[in-house]
Design a protein around this motif. Sequence first.
Motif, short mmCIF file in Angstrom:
data_model
loop_
_atom_site.label_atom_id
_atom_site.label_comp_id
_atom_site.label_asym_id
_atom_site.label_seq_id
_atom_site.Cartn_x
_atom_site.Cartn_y
_atom_site.Cartn_z
N ALA A 265 0.82 -1.21 0.00
CA ALA A 265 0.00 0.00 0.00
C ALA A 265 0.86 1.25 0.00
N ALA A 266 1.95 1.23 0.77
CA ALA A 266 2.84 2.40 0.84
C ALA A 266 3.53 2.63 -0.49
N GLU A 267 3.89 1.58 -1.20
CA GLU A 267 4.57 1.72 -2.48
C GLU A 267 3.67 2.34 -3.54
N LYS A 268 2.36 2.20 -3.37
CA LYS A 268 1.42 2.74 -4.35
C LYS A 268 1.05 4.19 -4.07
N ARG A 269 1.37 4.63 -2.86
CA ARG A 269 1.00 5.99 -2.50
C ARG A 269 2.08 6.96 -2.91
N GLN A 270 1.70 8.23 -3.03
CA GLN A 270 2.67 9.31 -3.24
C GLN A 270 2.73 10.16 -2.00
N ASP A 271 3.91 10.72 -1.79
CA ASP A 271 4.13 11.50 -0.58
C ASP A 271 4.81 12.81 -0.94
N LYS A 272 4.67 13.79 -0.08
CA LYS A 272 5.29 15.08 -0.33
C LYS A 272 6.80 14.96 -0.49
N SER A 273 7.42 14.07 0.31
CA SER A 273 8.86 13.94 0.21
C SER A 273 9.29 13.41 -1.14
N ALA A 274 8.42 12.58 -1.79
CA ALA A 274 8.76 12.08 -3.12
C ALA A 274 8.64 13.18 -4.16
N LEU A 275 7.71 14.10 -3.95
CA LEU A 275 7.54 15.20 -4.89
C LEU A 275 8.53 16.33 -4.65
N ASN A 276 9.19 16.26 -3.51
CA ASN A 276 10.02 17.38 -3.08
C ASN A 276 11.51 17.17 -3.35
N GLU A 277 11.86 16.31 -4.30
CA GLU A 277 13.26 16.05 -4.58
C GLU A 277 13.99 17.31 -5.01
N SER A 278 13.31 18.19 -5.76
CA SER A 278 13.96 19.40 -6.24
C SER A 278 13.64 20.61 -5.38
N GLY A 279 12.87 20.40 -4.30
CA GLY A 279 12.56 21.49 -3.38
C GLY A 279 11.44 22.39 -3.87
N ASP A 280 10.69 21.98 -4.89
CA ASP A 280 9.64 22.83 -5.45
C ASP A 280 8.26 22.23 -5.22
N GLU A 281 8.05 21.62 -4.07
CA GLU A 281 6.77 20.97 -3.82
C GLU A 281 5.62 21.96 -3.82
N GLU A 282 5.87 23.17 -3.31
CA GLU A 282 4.79 24.14 -3.24
C GLU A 282 4.32 24.52 -4.64
N GLU A 283 5.28 24.71 -5.58
CA GLU A 283 4.91 25.04 -6.94
C GLU A 283 4.11 23.91 -7.57
N ARG A 284 4.53 22.67 -7.30
CA ARG A 284 3.82 21.55 -7.88
C ARG A 284 2.41 21.46 -7.32
N THR A 285 2.29 21.77 -6.00
CA THR A 285 0.97 21.73 -5.38
C THR A 285 0.05 22.79 -5.97
N ASP A 286 0.59 23.97 -6.25
CA ASP A 286 -0.23 25.04 -6.80
C ASP A 286 -0.77 24.69 -8.18
N GLU A 287 -0.10 23.77 -8.87
CA GLU A 287 -0.56 23.42 -10.20
C GLU A 287 -1.80 22.54 -10.16
N ARG A 288 -2.09 21.95 -9.03
CA ARG A 288 -3.27 21.11 -8.93
C ARG A 288 -4.53 21.97 -8.89
N SER A 289 -5.59 21.40 -9.34
CA SER A 289 -6.90 22.08 -9.22
C SER A 289 -7.41 21.94 -7.80
N GLY A 290 -8.38 22.74 -7.45
CA GLY A 290 -8.95 22.66 -6.11
C GLY A 290 -9.57 21.31 -5.83
N ILE A 291 -10.15 20.70 -6.84
CA ILE A 291 -10.77 19.39 -6.66
C ILE A 291 -9.71 18.34 -6.35
N MET A 292 -8.57 18.41 -7.08
CA MET A 292 -7.50 17.45 -6.87
C MET A 292 -6.89 17.59 -5.48
#
Length: 452
Positions: A265-292
């Motif tokens: 189950a953990a391998e199928k999930r995504q986590d902020k630390s996985a998205l934050n390899e380049s330190g731009d997690e906030e920018e990536r989060t802003d790209e999501r829609s409000g529904i997402m």
Amino acid sequence: MSDIKKICETKKSSNGKFRINFNQDYTSLSVANECGYKLFSILSANKVDEIFNSESNVDTKIAERLFGSSLVSVVITRESNKLKIVHFKKRTDICEFKYPKNILSVKMNRSRLVVCLKDSIYIHNIRDMKLLQSIKPLPDNVSGLITLSLNSHLAYPCSKECGNIQIYDAGNLQPRILIEAHSTNIAAMNFSSTGSLLATASIKGTVIRVFCVRNGQRVMEFRRGVKRYAQIVSLNFSICGNFVSVSSNTETIHVFKIDQKAKEAAEKRQDKSALNESGDEEERTDERSGIMKAFSKAVETLIPVSTMLYQDRAFAHVQLSEPGLRYTCVVAKLEKDLRLMVACEDGFLYIYNLDQNGGECKLLKCHDLRGDYDITELNGNETSCESLNPPEVDLKNNEKIMTSPAFETSFAQIMKGKPVVDKQLSNVPVDVFPNNNVQMFDETNFPPMCQA
């Protein structure tokens, strides 16, 4: 005279503490102290053979063997900044490396050798010992805490203030993800053999956490204790990756079991630390829609990290009769059976049965690694000296009763000269210089393997 008395009178206890270390697949261990170092091969619960003795009378700080090969990395105390690579069967030094500061730990696999100093890490190609990368400066790591998986995942603490861990790809020489493991500093950590899981513990020692290395997700959380903090000294996965064994400065060794469904189950999930390899997690989060965003939060809320993936009690445990010493524990298969091996700094190796249903582990054998005696074997549990038959004791009514073989004193304590205490009868006494002509590997013992 009883056997116990003879042992107590003829004992040759060691004054110093032993530095005992298992190799990568738990088939061998090294025992180092002020007299040099020895290597032992673990063939079964009943058979632990000494295969090498340096006989150098030189205080040895580190002796790390590479699997079942003839390659050993050695650091002696008086030259703590020098690493020697030794071919122990030929008794030859292959090469030497000098570092700017004292070496705190050394880790090896089939392709990499990693040396940890107080504020830096050096990565070598183990085939020719070429220096590939140095990671510096790093926050002070006075205990030399690093771990290296068989597929060259390297983990090290990267913060002074909290328990953040950097995952580094030592094979491709590039950083991977940052795992925010604990709120306090890291005290122990280790990879599973495949490098897919990382177990961690903080300086509080109350919680053991297991993370997915691919995405940084928490897989499971085990609570070692609630009432008091503990200093975790050993934290190791079994080779199969299904168990984590933990020892501390308390009287109990715990074995926890990994839920494979939780891992999947953990391998199928995504986590902020996985998205934050380049330190731009906030920018990536802003790209999501409000529904997402709402959907992601709902999924994170529903993920049963604190219920299904949380396990309060240990699967198995060992109650030690002599707490406060440093115990290194591993779970391995010996002759197709799961065993818990516990190596103590006093020079004894205990081998316990690990029942498939868990519970308290039963002691099968005790081996004396100190060299004062031939390797000694003890049957029964740790407080049962069945091989040491106590004498008959005359009571006041002149009835002769054979005393129970259960003693409060452990076998190791007896061998070190401590009085035997019977539970029923308390009055029973008791820079680099490579040698191109020497191969790094013994081809018949350990053929070269390409990096996966």
